[in-house]
Design a protein around this motif. Structure first.
Motif, mmCIF file in Angstrom:
data_model
loop_
_atom_site.group_PDB
_atom_site.id
_atom_site.type_symbol
_atom_site.label_atom_id
_atom_site.label_comp_id
_atom_site.label_asym_id
_atom_site.label_seq_id
_atom_site.Cartn_x
_atom_site.Cartn_y
_atom_site.Cartn_z
ATOM 1 N N SER A 198 0.818 -1.213 0.000
ATOM 2 C CA SER A 198 0.000 0.000 0.000
ATOM 3 C C SER A 198 0.849 1.259 0.000
ATOM 4 O O SER A 198 0.406 2.318 -0.466
ATOM 5 N N LYS B 9 1.410 2.974 -3.424
ATOM 6 C CA LYS B 9 0.229 3.397 -4.183
ATOM 7 C C LYS B 9 -0.045 4.878 -3.994
ATOM 8 O O LYS B 9 0.246 5.456 -2.945
ATOM 9 N N GLY C 243 -5.332 7.327 -6.136
ATOM 10 C CA GLY C 243 -6.196 6.611 -7.065
ATOM 11 C C GLY C 243 -5.947 5.129 -7.121
ATOM 12 O O GLY C 243 -6.853 4.352 -7.478
ATOM 13 N N ASP C 244 -4.729 4.697 -6.763
ATOM 14 C CA ASP C 244 -4.415 3.263 -6.835
ATOM 15 C C ASP C 244 -5.122 2.447 -5.761
ATOM 16 O O ASP C 244 -5.231 1.224 -5.905
ATOM 17 N N PHE C 245 -5.597 3.080 -4.697
ATOM 18 C CA PHE C 245 -6.265 2.321 -3.638
ATOM 19 C C PHE C 245 -7.563 1.688 -4.125
ATOM 20 O O PHE C 245 -7.943 0.609 -3.675
ATOM 21 N N SER C 246 -8.243 2.347 -5.033
ATOM 22 C CA SER C 246 -9.495 1.804 -5.566
ATOM 23 C C SER C 246 -9.291 1.050 -6.866
ATOM 24 O O SER C 246 -10.167 0.296 -7.285
ATOM 25 N N ALA C 247 -8.121 1.210 -7.510
ATOM 26 C CA ALA C 247 -7.885 0.569 -8.797
ATOM 27 C C ALA C 247 -7.104 -0.736 -8.681
ATOM 28 O O ALA C 247 -7.045 -1.491 -9.651
ATOM 29 N N THR C 248 -6.505 -1.007 -7.547
ATOM 30 C CA THR C 248 -5.702 -2.216 -7.365
ATOM 31 C C THR C 248 -6.222 -3.003 -6.171
ATOM 32 O O THR C 248 -6.931 -2.470 -5.310
ATOM 33 N N SER C 249 -5.816 -4.275 -6.106
ATOM 34 C CA SER C 249 -6.200 -5.127 -4.979
ATOM 35 C C SER C 249 -5.326 -4.814 -3.767
ATOM 36 O O SER C 249 -4.382 -4.027 -3.845
ATOM 37 N N PRO D 30 -8.474 12.822 1.106
ATOM 38 C CA PRO D 30 -7.917 11.492 0.774
ATOM 39 C C PRO D 30 -6.426 11.494 0.516
ATOM 40 O O PRO D 30 -5.801 10.423 0.544
ATOM 41 N N ASN E 190 -4.168 9.583 2.974
ATOM 42 C CA ASN E 190 -4.106 8.113 3.074
ATOM 43 C C ASN E 190 -2.714 7.559 2.769
ATOM 44 O O ASN E 190 -2.193 6.740 3.537
#
Length: 309
Positions: A62, A65, A68-74, A271, A274
């Motif tokens: 994490s 990231k 935007g990567d928090f919602s686009a990646t697992s 955000p 984060n």
């Protein structure tokens, strides 16, 4: 004349045939039981290792990231490796206040762990090896402190610090962290097991004072216990959160735990905090891992130090 012949009747009872020897069956059963036990132990250890390591893996992935990567990646997927960008943003945010938090945490935990471990070791040695009135009663009262949760002491400590005009200062957090009843108990146990009375008596006959005996003779013998108490103190102070939350209002006096918590409360509205919270949490784990890796070698190094020759 020929000698009379006599016939001898056999009194031996016949044994029933055995198809599978008993020792072979017991050995096979013991081998199967051994492998079953090993498998169960290894399975439990694997679950514990996963439970301990998966949060660290999540922090590491994490921290690479962006927002935007928090919602686009697992959860356990690496992004475009924005770790260096997150680190630069972390140390530059709010005029570099994170540097103050790192320095405060190292000062609270480092100096507090060394001084606190030395105080606990001296107290445990005194209770174990020195004769004075009320020794057992004092140790019993000290042990009751283990049963008191730290959160129950926060309000009395705040009132005491307020009376002494120490609120919102370094000393309001540092001084209460120097006491550890469980550390005194460990030190007493190590003193009983590793410091012979004959050595102390010989030192007293040679004219050594009690302080010199403790520092030059007893403390080297108790070094594994001292390092153990030091690690416990360091971890407890480094992870301490509630006491700084009660005592401090100046952000430049915050430790890392309280500072990261304050940023996390802003993350729902902003955000962009984060990545900072996750990257700061990853950095907060590094000193703990380093302390265990470095100091665990000292646990056994002093077992035979200062032994009777």
């Amino acid at each position: 004349m020929s000698a009379p012949t006599t016939t001898r009747r056999s009194t031996d009872t016949p044994r029933p045939p055995s198809h599978t020897p008993a020792p072979h069956r017991s050995a096979a059963r013991s081998r199967a039981s051994r492998w079953t036990t090993r498998g169960a132990v290894h399975g439990v250890l694997l679950l514990v290792a996963l439970y301990s390591l998966l949060p660290l893996v999540w922090l590491l992935t994490s921290a690479t990231k962006s927002v935007g990567d928090f919602s686009a990646t697992s959860a356990f997927e690496f992004a475009d490796f924005n770790l260096w960008h997150n680190l630069r943003d972390l140390f530059a945010r709010e005029d570099g206040v994170f540097w103050h938090w790192i320095g405060n945490s190292l000062l609270y935990a480092g100096l507090g762990a060394v001084v606190g471990a030395l105080i606990c070791t001296a107290c445990g040695y005194a209770v174990a090896k020195l004769e004075f009135p009320g020794r057992r009663a004092l140790f019993a009262v000290t042990l009751t402190g283990v049963l008191v949760p730290p959160t129950a002491l926060a309000l009395p400590l705040y009132l005491l610090a307020s009376h002494l005009h120490l609120v919102n200062t370094f000393w309001a957090v540092f001084l209460p962290l120097l006491t550890n009843p469980f550390g005194v108990y460990l030190a007493r146990t190590f003193a009983d097991a590793s410091v012979p009375d004959e050595v102390l008596e010989a030192a007293r006959l040679d004219g050594a004072g009690e302080l010199r005996i403790f520092l030059t003779i007893a403390l080297p013998m108790m070094m594994p216990g001292f390092v153990t108490i030091l690690l416990f103190q360091f971890v407890a102070i480094w992870n301490n959160f509630f006491l700084p939350l009660v005592m401090l209002t100046d952000p430049e006096l915050f430790p890392m735990t309280l500072g990261i918590y304050q940023w996390s409360t802003r993350a729902p509205q902003f955000p962009d905090y984060n990545p900072l919270v996750i990257t700061g949490s990853l950095l907060a784990v590094v000193p703990l891992v380093t302390a265990f890796v470095v100091l665990q070698r000292q646990w056994r190094s002093g077992l035979s130090a200062g032994s009777v020759k």
